[in-house]
Scaffold this motif. Structure first.
Motif, PDB file in Angstrom:
ATOM      1  N   ALA B  43      47.060  46.641  44.137  1.00 56.86           N
ATOM      2  CA  ALA B  43      48.013  45.590  44.518  1.00 56.86           C
ATOM      3  C   ALA B  43      48.132  45.488  46.043  1.00 56.86           C
ATOM      4  CB  ALA B  43      49.380  45.874  43.894  1.00 56.86           C
ATOM      5  N   GLY B  44      48.054  46.638  46.713  1.00 54.13           N
ATOM      6  CA  GLY B  44      48.156  46.639  48.181  1.00 54.13           C
ATOM      7  C   GLY B  44      47.020  45.875  48.835  1.00 54.13           C
ATOM      8  N   PHE B  45      45.875  45.885  48.202  1.00 53.28           N
ATOM      9  CA  PHE B  45      44.720  45.150  48.734  1.00 53.28           C
ATOM     10  C   PHE B  45      44.980  43.646  48.644  1.00 53.28           C
ATOM     11  CE2 PHE B  45      40.539  43.129  47.768  1.00 53.28           C
ATOM     12  CZ  PHE B  45      39.936  43.322  49.001  1.00 53.28           C
ATOM     13  N   ALA B  46      45.459  43.252  47.467  1.00 56.84           N
ATOM     14  CA  ALA B  46      45.798  41.838  47.307  1.00 56.84           C
ATOM     15  C   ALA B  46      46.917  41.456  48.271  1.00 56.84           C
ATOM     16  CB  ALA B  46      46.216  41.570  45.862  1.00 56.84           C
ATOM     17  N   GLY B  47      47.877  42.365  48.427  1.00 58.36           N
ATOM     18  CA  GLY B  47      48.998  42.097  49.325  1.00 58.36           C
ATOM     19  C   GLY B  47      48.554  41.885  50.765  1.00 58.36           C
ATOM     20  N   ARG B  48      47.436  42.465  51.146  1.00 59.17           N
ATOM     21  CA  ARG B  48      46.906  42.273  52.501  1.00 59.17           C
ATOM     22  C   ARG B  48      45.981  41.055  52.572  1.00 59.17           C
ATOM     23  NH1 ARG B  48      47.617  47.665  52.529  1.00 59.17           N
ATOM     24  NH2 ARG B  48      48.056  48.739  54.496  1.00 59.17           N
ATOM     25  N   GLY B  49      45.941  40.273  51.488  1.00 55.94           N
ATOM     26  CA  GLY B  49      45.148  39.044  51.532  1.00 55.94           C
ATOM     27  C   GLY B  49      43.737  39.199  51.000  1.00 55.94           C
ATOM     28  N   GLY B  50      43.411  40.409  50.492  1.00 58.48           N
ATOM     29  CA  GLY B  50      42.100  40.569  49.881  1.00 58.48           C
ATOM     30  C   GLY B  50      42.036  39.821  48.555  1.00 58.48           C
ATOM     31  N   HIS B  51      40.825  39.471  48.134  1.00 57.03           N
ATOM     32  CA  HIS B  51      40.667  38.774  46.863  1.00 57.03           C
ATOM     33  C   HIS B  51      40.541  39.791  45.737  1.00 57.03           C
ATOM     34  CE1 HIS B  51      37.974  36.505  43.879  1.00 57.03           C
ATOM     35  NE2 HIS B  51      39.213  36.057  43.718  1.00 57.03           N
ATOM     36  N   LEU B  52      41.581  39.882  44.918  1.00 56.52           N
ATOM     37  CA  LEU B  52      41.576  40.817  43.790  1.00 56.52           C
ATOM     38  C   LEU B  52      41.506  40.017  42.499  1.00 56.52           C
ATOM     39  CD1 LEU B  52      41.872  43.739  42.737  1.00 56.52           C
ATOM     40  CD2 LEU B  52      44.342  43.354  42.674  1.00 56.52           C
ATOM     41  N   ALA B  53      40.411  40.153  41.774  1.00 61.54           N
ATOM     42  CA  ALA B  53      40.213  39.362  40.557  1.00 61.54           C
ATOM     43  C   ALA B  53      40.182  40.282  39.350  1.00 61.54           C
ATOM     44  CB  ALA B  53      38.895  38.580  40.655  1.00 61.54           C
ATOM     45  N   LEU B  54      41.010  39.956  38.336  1.00 61.35           N
ATOM     46  CA  LEU B  54      41.014  40.748  37.116  1.00 61.35           C
ATOM     47  C   LEU B  54      40.113  40.073  36.091  1.00 61.35           C
ATOM     48  CD1 LEU B  54      44.849  41.553  36.909  1.00 61.35           C
ATOM     49  CD2 LEU B  54      43.025  42.699  38.211  1.00 61.35           C
ATOM     50  N   VAL B  55      39.216  40.837  35.511  1.00 59.90           N
ATOM     51  CA  VAL B  55      38.228  40.268  34.585  1.00 59.90           C
ATOM     52  C   VAL B  55      38.430  40.897  33.205  1.00 59.90           C
ATOM     53  CG1 VAL B  55      35.769  40.005  34.071  1.00 59.90           C
ATOM     54  CG2 VAL B  55      36.570  39.927  36.457  1.00 59.90           C
ATOM     55  N   ASN B  56      38.652  40.043  32.214  1.00 65.58           N
ATOM     56  CA  ASN B  56      38.709  40.511  30.834  1.00 65.58           C
ATOM     57  C   ASN B  56      38.430  39.310  29.928  1.00 65.58           C
ATOM     58  OD1 ASN B  56      39.337  41.348  28.244  1.00 65.58           O
ATOM     59  ND2 ASN B  56      40.907  42.801  28.957  1.00 65.58           N
ATOM     60  N   GLY B  57      37.309  39.330  29.257  1.00 63.58           N
ATOM     61  CA  GLY B  57      36.885  38.205  28.442  1.00 63.58           C
ATOM     62  C   GLY B  57      37.822  37.927  27.276  1.00 63.58           C
ATOM     63  N   ARG B  58      38.670  38.894  26.945  1.00 62.98           N
ATOM     64  CA  ARG B  58      39.540  38.695  25.787  1.00 62.98           C
ATOM     65  C   ARG B  58      40.988  38.395  26.191  1.00 62.98           C
ATOM     66  NH1 ARG B  58      37.978  43.986  22.491  1.00 62.98           N
ATOM     67  NH2 ARG B  58      37.966  44.737  24.633  1.00 62.98           N
ATOM     68  N   ASP B  59      41.197  38.164  27.469  1.00 61.81           N
ATOM     69  CA  ASP B  59      42.556  37.865  27.928  1.00 61.81           C
ATOM     70  C   ASP B  59      42.497  36.563  28.716  1.00 61.81           C
ATOM     71  OD1 ASP B  59      44.987  37.687  29.330  1.00 61.81           O
ATOM     72  OD2 ASP B  59      45.235  39.874  29.228  1.00 61.81           O
ATOM     73  N   GLU B  60      43.142  35.545  28.173  1.00 58.26           N
ATOM     74  CA  GLU B  60      42.984  34.223  28.775  1.00 58.26           C
ATOM     75  C   GLU B  60      43.610  34.117  30.149  1.00 58.26           C
ATOM     76  OE1 GLU B  60      44.288  31.234  26.130  1.00 58.26           O
ATOM     77  OE2 GLU B  60      42.731  31.681  24.628  1.00 58.26           O
ATOM     78  N   ALA B  61      44.536  35.047  30.463  1.00 64.83           N
ATOM     79  CA  ALA B  61      45.164  35.009  31.789  1.00 64.83           C
ATOM     80  C   ALA B  61      44.246  35.601  32.845  1.00 64.83           C
ATOM     81  CB  ALA B  61      46.485  35.776  31.765  1.00 64.83           C
ATOM     82  N   MET B  62      43.129  36.156  32.440  1.00 60.68           N
ATOM     83  CA  MET B  62      42.228  36.795  33.397  1.00 60.68           C
ATOM     84  C   MET B  62      40.903  36.039  33.445  1.00 60.68           C
ATOM     85  SD  MET B  62      42.928  40.819  32.658  1.00 60.68           S
ATOM     86  CE  MET B  62      44.605  41.444  32.450  1.00 60.68           C
ATOM     87  N   HIS B  63      40.092  36.387  34.449  1.00 57.55           N
ATOM     88  CA  HIS B  63      38.774  35.767  34.526  1.00 57.55           C
ATOM     89  C   HIS B  63      37.928  36.238  33.360  1.00 57.55           C
ATOM     90  CE1 HIS B  63      39.460  34.123  38.517  1.00 57.55           C
ATOM     91  NE2 HIS B  63      39.956  35.293  38.888  1.00 57.55           N
ATOM     92  N   PRO B  64      37.152  35.321  32.756  1.00 52.98           N
ATOM     93  CA  PRO B  64      36.334  35.710  31.603  1.00 52.98           C
ATOM     94  C   PRO B  64      35.105  36.519  32.004  1.00 52.98           C
ATOM     95  CG  PRO B  64      35.984  33.397  32.144  1.00 52.98           C
ATOM     96  CD  PRO B  64      37.081  33.872  33.045  1.00 52.98           C
ATOM     97  N   SER B  65      34.675  36.458  33.274  1.00 50.51           N
ATOM     98  CA  SER B  65      33.448  37.144  33.676  1.00 50.51           C
ATOM     99  C   SER B  65      33.493  37.407  35.183  1.00 50.51           C
ATOM    100  CB  SER B  65      32.225  36.260  33.372  1.00 50.51           C
ATOM    101  OG  SER B  65      32.284  35.090  34.192  1.00 50.51           O
ATOM    102  N   VAL B  66      32.595  38.292  35.640  1.00 50.88           N
ATOM    103  CA  VAL B  66      32.515  38.543  37.082  1.00 50.88           C
ATOM    104  C   VAL B  66      32.094  37.260  37.787  1.00 50.88           C
ATOM    105  CG1 VAL B  66      31.546  40.005  38.879  1.00 50.88           C
ATOM    106  CG2 VAL B  66      31.839  40.918  36.574  1.00 50.88           C
ATOM    107  N   ARG B  67      31.185  36.553  37.144  1.00 51.96           N
ATOM    108  CA  ARG B  67      30.735  35.279  37.729  1.00 51.96           C
ATOM    109  C   ARG B  67      31.933  34.367  37.998  1.00 51.96           C
ATOM    110  NH1 ARG B  67      26.777  33.510  40.471  1.00 51.96           N
ATOM    111  NH2 ARG B  67      25.234  34.405  39.049  1.00 51.96           N
ATOM    112  N   ALA B  68      32.813  34.256  36.988  1.00 52.21           N
ATOM    113  CA  ALA B  68      33.990  33.398  37.155  1.00 52.21           C
ATOM    114  C   ALA B  68      34.877  33.917  38.278  1.00 52.21           C
ATOM    115  CB  ALA B  68      34.772  33.332  35.840  1.00 52.21           C
ATOM    116  N   ALA B  69      35.007  35.256  38.345  1.00 51.40           N
ATOM    117  CA  ALA B  69      35.815  35.842  39.413  1.00 51.40           C
ATOM    118  C   ALA B  69      35.205  35.537  40.772  1.00 51.40           C
ATOM    119  CB  ALA B  69      35.918  37.357  39.223  1.00 51.40           C
ATOM    120  N   ALA B  70      33.887  35.583  40.832  1.00 52.65           N
ATOM    121  CA  ALA B  70      33.205  35.334  42.101  1.00 52.65           C
ATOM    122  C   ALA B  70      33.322  33.863  42.498  1.00 52.65           C
ATOM    123  CB  ALA B  70      31.730  35.728  41.991  1.00 52.65           C
ATOM    124  N   ASP B  71      33.465  33.004  41.527  1.00 53.66           N
ATOM    125  CA  ASP B  71      33.656  31.592  41.847  1.00 53.66           C
ATOM    126  C   ASP B  71      35.016  31.359  42.502  1.00 53.66           C
ATOM    127  OD1 ASP B  71      31.190  30.993  40.875  1.00 53.66           O
ATOM    128  OD2 ASP B  71      31.889  30.324  38.881  1.00 53.66           O
TER     129      ASP B  71
END
Lengths: 691, 691
Positions: B43-71
């Motif tokens: 969380a501290g990384f995101a708090g400093r403005g870093g891009h923190l992407a959560l990936v989980n194909g079975r959770d619609e609130a998260m990115h479905p794939s690394v590719r999607a996170a990278a987009d």
């Protein structure tokens, strides 16, 4: 040496350590003065309703004299904050006013030389004349936090927490350092005393006091020098029978001049002092960190007595587990494989990937950790449990797990890694739950090491010691033949030999004994026979014998010893002598220059039971040489124990005997054989000044 | 052995340790899951403005794939929190989506055996195919507090303070333990890495990264096993030339089965690993406490390079001063008497009762303490200052005194005793003022010990090393005569000898050399001549010679070596051999069974400069035997250095030579003489797999 001088003060130390009233003599309004600092430190005592009286004849707001202070309320204890030259006078005044104890914090006494020596003598005279108990001089005092008596000028001293560990330190500085470290480690102290010059109150006095103190669970003892060895040993023996004592002895290395300036000359050796304390039941440590870890663990729990206790190791992370295991191995701890039933239980609790045999590594810990601790602690091969876990409250509630996993009589020392207040609180909660804690694997190892040492000490059977059937009346010069005759009477094996007064007798001896023989000069005045060419080995026939005798004649031999050669083996050196501080001691080492250069020696006080003496070889760094090294002979430790105990008994039973050394005592396939012996005995059997 | 295999990942470690964006693959809403814990930690990384992407194909609130996170933003680093079997697939997907680094925290790979071995091979294949840099698997990750990258599932990890010390640990658990301990000690970390199974990123990679990191002042290295010795040594050498490296090597004791389960087999020895690291410029410590003390001191200050630096000791209480002095003595620290001018200055500052020669004990400290520190630090014989004081703010402002007393290039390590927040703050202020701090004398000793070791390392002259004029092309069987001929060519002294093919030649040799001689079987296939009765010493005349030759004939001797006897002396053992991990090494020990049983040996990597080899004897526990023990000969260390370096050069220059051992190498009044030598060389000079 004061071994025959009784303590000069009389009465117990309650007036000193639990006074009803205290007078600070030489109190001051100048905050930089000692008298002011002491008054500040003792505010807590007054706050608890104790009578705190400030005495200064030149300050109208204070009492003009101790007498006046005593008129205002009880004064058991005088804290004396006046220059060295004036202390004896104040002490006498305090005693006259009814005080029964005093502390002199200042320096400028014997440690400083010059007139200080006389000032100290004057203090001793007042003590002797009044029976007043005196702590110091040259000490920063003592702390009894439970009763608010912070008899110290060190500002933070009042922050030392009350606890169940007592500190008895040669130095006031070390006393405070230890009290602070114990507080930081979550413990606190019941009593912490710095002895300083110890004109009256000495370490044995305080140890005896602590033996009767129900508030003290364990004692940390710091020693710089020992004035009266037997008295110290007796006090440690009495105290350690009731509660654990952990001792740190200064002076492993040669720190001569400065040590002398601080403590007076060291008349005995560091090794002998450690050996004496261990024998009396203390646990020995190497530095002040280990002192904190060891006394901290022993204040919380003691393991069942056992000669070779088993350690169960439970870790939540394998890396710290390896550090812990490495440390435990270095301490000679035994980490046994777990019983099959325990392994079956663990298999139901842990994933199959984890290591479950001992050490038990849980991988990341979960709520099952408590059951893991319990399963390991209940294993019949396990006497103490060593643990390490990072503080991971989202994975497991460590305190709850540990409460759940506690097994009576099986102590747990748990390292908890982490930072922040939550972690500090968790460690305190664990302590309150009866678990010893540490911050890293090394601290766990030190705590476990102390529990093991204490368990071993308590498992010692109080075997028969003291003068057995040994020869008495030994005195006068002993040549090798006479010395070996003494060994024969003690039941220590020698090889067949003949003392010969002539060449013809020597030839007859060779014929009778058969070759090869050793032929030596027989003369009690020649101590280093080999160095002067007085020893010839492997003599097989008459011609060789004549050559050898020629050479002995050339160095003035009047008599010869002809002796059958012993088989080859491993040479030991065994001696009994009188230490100037501790009295009769026994020393065992390996033979040869390397062992000598390394000073690899085990020491015990005599008299000593044979089964205790049998434990000495295990302490030698080179003990592997005695255990069938490269197909060589294996030492029968029981035989060595009998031989060693006999030498000790001999020394104890013969006041005229100064020393006896068997060198070498050879380990052969047939057992131990004495190849040479030196006996140093006085002509007149006057009682030796040391017992 | 992977010594010839380059790291499989490519590119630097910036994408790993300083990512612009991070994807947590396998993130979860279940707070007990690793993926959830990692997201919390980051969380501290995101708090400093870093891009923190959560990936989980079975959770619609998260990115479905690394590719999607990278987009959605940059993704340099993938934190992989999926079961072991799925990791390789995720890794490939991440690389495909542009990630250049990944961390696999979970276990269940090679360390677990079974299918885990294959899963790990799959990870390695992805790394080799994509160039992705992979940390792990089986690690709790890394911490880069300054940029908020807490790539760890351990809850308290985000509380680790940013600082200037880097941790490189074999184990994730030890990495965290060290980071917490350093935080508690007031330091914090620049980067803390746990390597785990080290499929790709290994200790040398991280050390090379740190050599370029301006935020890192000192490095703590924890090692369990070494895959590639030369690569590790090179990395430590490069790094230690720029900033200090302190190393803790696990495995002093035999902790076999558990260690193997955690780290794989240990192919080299603990001693060899320590020796190699020390030679490469690292400071070695014995446990994690000393690691904290040592790296903590070196992060604050380094002493001037010096072969034998002097320590000034300043204490405010004599008792802790004695503990400190005892500890320093045990570390071989030199505490020189102070110069007359320094003593004169001290005499104006301190009361006459105090000890002013070194150690300097101030009695109770006052405002003059700063000037005392300055006077001692300015003494020309003093390179570092060790201090201890209780925290007594009413007597002296320690921080001000120390600021006042600082002398450039003369580091101070100060122990501060006390408890409470004020004391903690004082220690932090001292650290900020450029003073290394400790809580007790032992910690001061450890810090000083590290400063001294570092100063000595840096004082080493880079003397000429590497193959000198040594014979090459050595191969095939060597009997003693041929082996000694090799020593002759190296300039290592032997005694005059004759190889004899017949009895007549042996008699001629005796006549020529003069008695007494040694007569030995000459046969390259007999390795233990003495054990089979193949060595006869002290042969003085023809009759004795015949007897000896009869006995040699009886054990099948076809040739004899007749050799003049050497004078008595002290026997050494000197060997050069190939370590399976580190390559050519040199070993020096004392002769005799005691030294052997104690494993008293000094080790170095070859090639080695003669002046460095000359320092080996000082490391032997029994080195006093080489320094004129009991009137015996004194070792010329320069001569030993030349002999040792020559053996090392020989091994390096001859790939077909496996081992050469001179045993004994005798120290005599005339210098070193080789009495026997064994050469193990292969017939075919095929290049050895280790350099």
């Amino acid at each position: 040496m004061t071994s025959t001088v009784p303590p000069t003060g009389t009465g117990g130390l309650d007036a000193l350590f639990a006074p009803k009233g205290i007078a600070v003599v030489g109190a001051s309004r100048n905050p930089a003065k000692l008298g002011a600092a002491l008054a500040r430190s003792l505010a807590g005592f007054a706050g608890r309703g104790g009578h705190l009286a400030l005495v200064n004849g030149r300050d109208e707001a204070m009492h003009p004299s101790v007498r006046a202070a005593a008129d205002a309320g009880p004064v058991d204890l005088a804290m004396v904050c006046v220059p060295a030259a004036a202390c004896a006078g104040v002490l006498a005044e305090a005693a006259d006013a009814g005080a029964r104890a005093a502390v002199v914090c200042g320096g400028g006494f014997a440690e400083a030389g010059g007139p200080g020596v006389r000032y100290q003598e004057e203090l001793a005279a007042v003590v002797a004349g009044t029976g007043l108990r005196l702590l110091g001089p040259n000490t920063s005092g003592f702390l009894a936090p439970r009763s608010g008596v912070t008899a110290s000028f060190v500002p933070g001293a009042a922050q030392v927490r009350p606890g169940r560990i007592a500190v008895v330190a040669a130095s006031g500085g070390v006393n405070h350092a230890m009290a602070f470290l114990l507080t930081e480690a979550g413990h606190g102290v019941s009593l912490a005393v710095g002895l300083g010059n110890a004109v009256d109150v000495s370490a044995p006095d305080v140890l005896d006091h602590l033996a009767e103190d129900p508030e003290t669970a364990a004692v940390a003892l710091h020693l710089e020098s020992v004035a009266d060895g037997p008295r110290l040993v007796d006090a440690v023996r009495r105290l350690s029978a009731r509660r654990p004592v952990v001792a740190l002895v200064v002076g492993r290395h040669d720190i001569g001049a400065f040590a002398a300036s601080h403590t007076g000359a060291l008349a005995t050796s560091w090794r002998t002092t450690r050996a004496a304390l261990a024998q009396a039941g203390a646990v020995l440590v190497d530095d002040e960190r280990e002192l904190v870890d060891a006394v901290g663990a022993l204040a919380v729990a003691r393991a069942r007595p056992g000669r070779d206790p088993g350690v169960g190791v439970v870790t939540a992370q394998a890396g710290p587990g390896l550090l812990l295991l490495d440390d435990l191995s270095g301490r000679g701890a035994r980490v046994p494989g777990l019983a099959r039933s325990t392994q079956e239980t663990l298999a139901t609790l842990l994933p199959p990937l984890t290591y479950q045999r001992n050490p038990v590594d849980t991988g990341r810990p979960g709520p099952e950790l408590g059951q893991v601790f319990r399963a390991v602690a209940e294993d019949p091969r396990v006497d103490v449990v060593a643990g390490y876990a990072l503080h991971e409250p989202d994975a497991v509630d460590l305190v709850a797990a540990v409460r759940d996993g506690r097994v009576p009589d099986v102590p747990l020392v748990l390292g908890v890694g982490g930072t922040g207040d939550e972690v500090v609180q968790a460690r305190r909660d664990l302590l309150d739950a009866g678990v010893a804690v540490a911050t890293e694997p090394r601290g766990v190892g030190a705590g476990i090491g102390a529990l093991l040492a204490d368990a071993r000490v308590r498992a010692r059977r109080p075997g028969a010691v003291g003068p057995q059937q040994v020869p008495t009346g030994i005195r006068g010069a002993h040549d090798e033949h006479r010395a070996k005759g003494l060994l024969d009477r003690l039941g220590i094996r020698t090889t067949p030999r003949r003392a010969c007064g002539s060449r013809a007798e020597a030839h007859a001896a060779l014929a009778e004994l058969g070759g090869p023989v050793a032929v030596k000069i027989l003369d009690a005045t020649v101590l280093h026979k080999t160095e002067v060419g007085g020893v010839h080995l492997g003599i097989g026939g008459p011609a060789e014998l004549d050559t050898a005798l020629d050479r002995l004649d050339a160095i003035g031999a009047a008599r010869y010893l002809v002796e059958r050669m012993a088989p080859p083996g491993v040479d030991l050196v065994l001696g009994a002598r009188r230490d100037p501080v501790f009295g009769p001691i026994l020393l065992l080492g390996l033979g040869g220059t390397t062992a000598e250069a390394l000073a690899d020696v085990a020491i015990r006080l005599a008299p000593l039971a044979p089964d205790e003496a049998a434990e000495m070889p295990a302490e030698l760094a080179g003990h592997a040489l005695l255990d069938g090294w490269r197909g060589g002979p294996v030492l029968d430790t029981a035989e060595l124990g009998r031989v060693t105990a006999a030498l000790g008994d001999l020394l104890v039973a013969n006041p005229g005997l100064d020393e006896i050394e068997v060198n070498p005592l050879r380990l052969t396939p047939d057992g131990l054989v004495a190849l040479d012996a030196v006996v140093m005995a006085r002509e007149a059997a006057d009682a030796h000044p040391h017992r």
